[in-house]
Design an enzyme around this catalytic site. Structure first.
Site, PDB file in Angstrom:
ATOM      1  N   LYS A   1      -3.530  -1.427  15.318  1.00  0.00           N
ATOM      2  CA  LYS A   1      -2.872  -0.653  16.355  1.00  0.00           C
ATOM      3  C   LYS A   1      -3.753  -0.468  17.581  1.00  0.00           C
ATOM      4  O   LYS A   1      -4.966  -0.428  17.490  1.00  0.00           O
ATOM      5  CB  LYS A   1      -2.439   0.700  15.807  1.00  0.00           C
ATOM      6  CG  LYS A   1      -0.942   0.712  15.529  1.00  0.00           C
ATOM      7  CD  LYS A   1      -0.486   1.984  14.899  1.00  0.00           C
ATOM      8  CE  LYS A   1      -1.342   2.380  13.748  1.00  0.00           C
ATOM      9  NZ  LYS A   1      -1.461   1.464  12.660  1.00  0.00           N
TER      10      LYS A   1
ATOM     11  N   GLU B   1       0.831  -1.215   0.000  1.00  0.00           N
ATOM     12  CA  GLU B   1       0.000   0.000   0.000  1.00  0.00           C
ATOM     13  C   GLU B   1       0.862   1.260   0.000  1.00  0.00           C
ATOM     14  O   GLU B   1       2.038   1.232   0.375  1.00  0.00           O
ATOM     15  CB  GLU B   1      -0.934   0.011   1.211  1.00  0.00           C
ATOM     16  CG  GLU B   1      -0.213   0.021   2.552  1.00  0.00           C
ATOM     17  CD  GLU B   1      -1.045   0.633   3.673  1.00  0.00           C
ATOM     18  OE1 GLU B   1      -1.611   1.724   3.474  1.00  0.00           O
ATOM     19  OE2 GLU B   1      -1.083   0.035   4.764  1.00  0.00           O
TER      20      GLU B   1
HETATM   21  N1  PSU Z   1      -1.871   1.211  10.014  1.00  0.00           N
HETATM   22  C1  PSU Z   1      -0.604   1.687  10.113  1.00  0.00           C
HETATM   23  N2  PSU Z   1      -0.211   2.739   9.360  1.00  0.00           N
HETATM   24  C2  PSU Z   1      -1.066   3.293   8.466  1.00  0.00           C
HETATM   25  C3  PSU Z   1      -2.375   2.746   8.329  1.00  0.00           C
HETATM   26  C4  PSU Z   1      -2.722   1.716   9.134  1.00  0.00           C
HETATM   27  O1  PSU Z   1       0.182   1.191  10.896  1.00  0.00           O
HETATM   28  O2  PSU Z   1      -0.684   4.254   7.800  1.00  0.00           O
HETATM   29  C5  PSU Z   1      -3.262   3.251   7.253  1.00  0.00           C
HETATM   30  C6  PSU Z   1      -3.623   2.077   6.326  1.00  0.00           C
HETATM   31  O3  PSU Z   1      -3.526   2.518   4.994  1.00  0.00           O
HETATM   32  C7  PSU Z   1      -5.060   1.778   6.691  1.00  0.00           C
HETATM   33  C8  PSU Z   1      -5.552   3.154   7.038  1.00  0.00           C
HETATM   34  O4  PSU Z   1      -5.786   1.192   5.647  1.00  0.00           O
HETATM   35  O5  PSU Z   1      -4.468   3.735   7.774  1.00  0.00           O
HETATM   36  C9  PSU Z   1      -6.799   3.118   7.855  1.00  0.00           C
HETATM   37  O6  PSU Z   1      -7.315   4.413   7.898  1.00  0.00           O
HETATM   38  P1  PSU Z   1      -8.843   4.659   8.310  1.00  0.00           P
HETATM   39  O7  PSU Z   1      -8.906   4.301   9.759  1.00  0.00           O
HETATM   40  O8  PSU Z   1      -9.095   6.107   8.029  1.00  0.00           O
HETATM   41  O9  PSU Z   1      -9.659   3.731   7.442  1.00  0.00           O
END
Ligand code: PSU
Ligand code: MN
Length: 310
Positions: free
Chosen positions: A160, A26
């Protein structure tokens, strides 16, 4: 390979055509999850980790409105360094394309694009999930519902601790997303080895993950995602006291600054990186590199099955 409108990097196109192992990566972690200038260096290291384990990396993102599967170094550099790169979930892909945007794909968007492109294995750091105040805010990452309908194996270190981990696991169950621990029956907590929840299943080798993918294909019953939860070894995790302090502080800052929606994850990650003076960054990088390595070995095992069957 498909006829859908996406641009494939040459190496990725060749590998897909020949049935060689490919791992999707990603770009949101690059543009929004890691601080500059480390982000670009880490993005290249992740790709190298995939190569070292015998697969071809396909980092996915949007450049000038074009969906790219297998960003080249100039495109990767652009997404890592220019301002105004949008964070793209699945719903944003078409709008961003039509408006010529630069964008970084989340786990949800990357999974959806990768599966459409014919890539079956994806490595990331941590999944999005259910946010702690979701009972009021309804803030649940689109990563979860997308994985419910997307046939891809995602290697991650859990979600996380900034999220509600228990609620996230419940939602994954409801949504029919399979979760297996890699050599563990405990769900990892990203920076921490163990998030405090049991798993029903564990697998011991990349070959066994390939067995799961083969069985699923043969059964033809379940078409959703498979989460392969790969914890850090205990001696490599972030110090749990430092972790807990930083988290409490970060959650208070969110509230104070009124941060909501898709800004929440990048805000908390940035807080961890600055408040731990880089300790969380080192752990974060280690997680991603380990996941890239495991995903590549899974892709290699899966490709070997297909060529045996052919
Ligand atoms: N977990 C991480 N670093 C990140 C993300 C998740 O350790 O940068 C990113 C991933 O791309 C994940 C997104 O899909 O955050 C989730 O964001 P949201 O909660 O807005 O869907
Ligand atoms: Mn959200």
């Amino acid at each position: 390979m498909t006829n859908f409108h996406m641009r494939f990097g040459t190496e990725v196109a060749d590998a897909l055509r020949d049935g060689r192992p490919v791992v999707a990566l990603e770009s949101t972690i690059v543009s929004h999850g890691l601080p500059r200038p480390d982000n670009l260096l880490v993005a290249r290291q992740i790709e190298q980790a995939v190569r070292d384990a015998g697969a071809v990396p396909a980092t996915i993102g949007m450049v000038g409105g074009e969906l790219v599967v297998g960003l080249d170094d100039a495109q990767l550099t652009r997404l890592a360094t220019v301002d105004g790169v949008s964070k793209l979930s699945v719903r944003d892909l078409a709008v961003a394309a039509a408006t010529g945007a630069d964008g970084a794909t989340t786990v949800a968007a990357t999974s959806a694009v990768a599966a459409t492109a014919g890539i079956g294995v994806f490595a990331t750091g941590g999944l999005g999930g259910v946010h702690r105040e979701a009972a009021q805010s309804f803030d649940e990452s689109a990563d979860l519902v997308t994985l419910a309908r997307t046939p891809i194996a995602v290697v991650c270190a859990g979600v996380k601790s900034i999220l509600d981990v228990g609620a996230t696991l419940e939602r994954l169950e409801t949504l029919g997303v399979a979760v297996v621990g890699y050599r563990t029956r405990r769900f990892p907590g990203f920076y921490l080895t163990d998030a405090g929840f049991d798993l029903d299943w564990s697998v011991d080798s990349p070959e066994q993950v390939a067995d799961v993918l083969t069985a699923r294909e043969r059964q033809g019953v379940h078409h959703g995602g498979l989460i392969v939860a790969n914890p850090l070894p205990v001696d490599e995790q972030l110090d749990p006291d430092l972790h807990d302090r930083t988290l409490t502080e970060g959650l208070a800052m969110l509230e104070r600054d009124g941060v909501t929606g898709k800004a929440v994850t990048p805000f908390l990650l940035a807080h961890f990186h600055s408040a731990t003076q880089g300790a969380s960054l080192a752990v974060n990088v280690r997680i991603i590199l380990r996941n890239a390595d495991l995903a590549a070995r899974i892709a290699v095992a899966a490709a070997a099955r297909l060529s045996d069957a052919a």
